[in-house]
Scaffold this motif. Structure first.
Motif, PDB file in Angstrom:
ATOM      1  N   ILE A   1       0.865  -1.174   0.000  1.00 39.84           N
ATOM      2  CA  ILE A   1       0.000   0.000   0.000  1.00 39.84           C
ATOM      3  C   ILE A   1       0.901   1.223   0.000  1.00 39.84           C
TER       4      ILE A   1
ATOM      5  N   SER B   1      -2.342   5.167   0.115  1.00 40.45           N
ATOM      6  CA  SER B   1      -3.668   4.578   0.315  1.00 40.45           C
ATOM      7  C   SER B   1      -4.187   3.789  -0.881  1.00 40.45           C
ATOM      8  N   ARG B   2      -3.305   3.359  -1.777  1.00 38.86           N
ATOM      9  CA  ARG B   2      -3.673   2.519  -2.915  1.00 38.86           C
ATOM     10  C   ARG B   2      -2.814   1.261  -2.910  1.00 38.86           C
TER      11      ARG B   2
ATOM     12  N   SER C   1      -0.677  -1.580  -4.667  1.00 38.74           N
ATOM     13  CA  SER C   1       0.157  -1.723  -5.863  1.00 38.74           C
ATOM     14  C   SER C   1       0.865  -3.061  -5.829  1.00 38.74           C
TER      15      SER C   1
ATOM     16  N   THR D   1      -0.953  -0.255 -10.196  1.00 38.35           N
ATOM     17  CA  THR D   1      -1.622   0.279  -9.010  1.00 38.35           C
ATOM     18  C   THR D   1      -3.125   0.219  -9.230  1.00 38.35           C
TER      19      THR D   1
ATOM     20  N   SER E   1      -7.101   1.195  -8.534  1.00 40.34           N
ATOM     21  CA  SER E   1      -7.737   2.493  -8.348  1.00 40.34           C
ATOM     22  C   SER E   1      -8.442   2.691  -7.009  1.00 40.34           C
TER      23      SER E   1
ATOM     24  N   ILE F   1      -9.246   3.448  -3.317  1.00 40.38           N
ATOM     25  CA  ILE F   1      -8.483   3.995  -2.194  1.00 40.38           C
ATOM     26  C   ILE F   1      -8.826   3.187  -0.952  1.00 40.38           C
TER      27      ILE F   1
END
Length: 177
Positions: free
Chosen positions: A76, A79-80, A82, A95, A97, A99
């Motif tokens: 993370i 806050s995403r 990946s 990554t 989308s 959140i």
């Protein structure tokens, strides 16, 4: 209450069981014994909940750096969720989308089929694909190293880590197939 009972790596697959990572030294090392014929396909699925904006979800790969370095990491950042992967110099990343927000439980899936240059990342069924930069297809990562969940024991041995923060939060319903 979900995510309050520490568990072993073997117990983590039980949906009623969970592991809480509450400090920078928390991690689980899962010794995955896989026959070389079973490395054609790998799928890692887990449910996570966190309030942190960055942290390592899982990592598996070789120690060190350079062209011979092979790894896959889910993490993370901002806050995403990946993923980053490398196989003998071929690199790919993606990554998702959605959140990640505090208090929510998210289903994260990472999938690779050997013989392809693609690794799929799904967060709550929204999928993105990381394509390795090499035109030749690849097999899955080295099977002699453990799968680390939530962090690694010594970050200096894994210089290819995309984030240096350990995961802070909860992991449950972990599956490796």
């Amino acid at each position: 209450q979900l995510c309050t009972v520490p568990s072993t790596a073997q117990d983590l697959a039980d949906p009623q069981s969970s592991a809480t990572f509450n400090n920078t030294d928390s991690y689980l090392a899962v010794d995955v014994q896989v026959a070389s014929s079973d490395t054609r396909y790998t799928k890692i699925r887990m449910q996570v909940s966190t309030g942190a904006t960055r942290g390592l979800l899982f990592f598996r790969g070789t120690r060190g750096t350079g062209v011979s370095s092979s790894f896959i990491a889910a993490y993370i950042q901002s806050s995403r969720v990946s993923i980053q992967t490398a196989f003998f110099g071929a690199i790919g990343s993606a990554t998702a989308s959605p959140i990640i927000s505090s208090g929510q439980m998210y289903v994260i899936t990472v999938e690779h089929r050997s013989g392809t240059n693609e690794v799929d990342l799904s967060v709550d069924n929204i999928t993105v694909t990381a394509r390795l930069s090499s035109p030749r297809p690849h097999t899955i990562l080295p099977v002699e190293n453990p799968l680390y969940i939530g962090g690694v024991p010594d970050q200096t041995q894994f210089s290819q880590l995309p984030v240096t923060n350990s995961f802070l939060g909860c992991v449950t319903s972990f599956r490796l197939s």
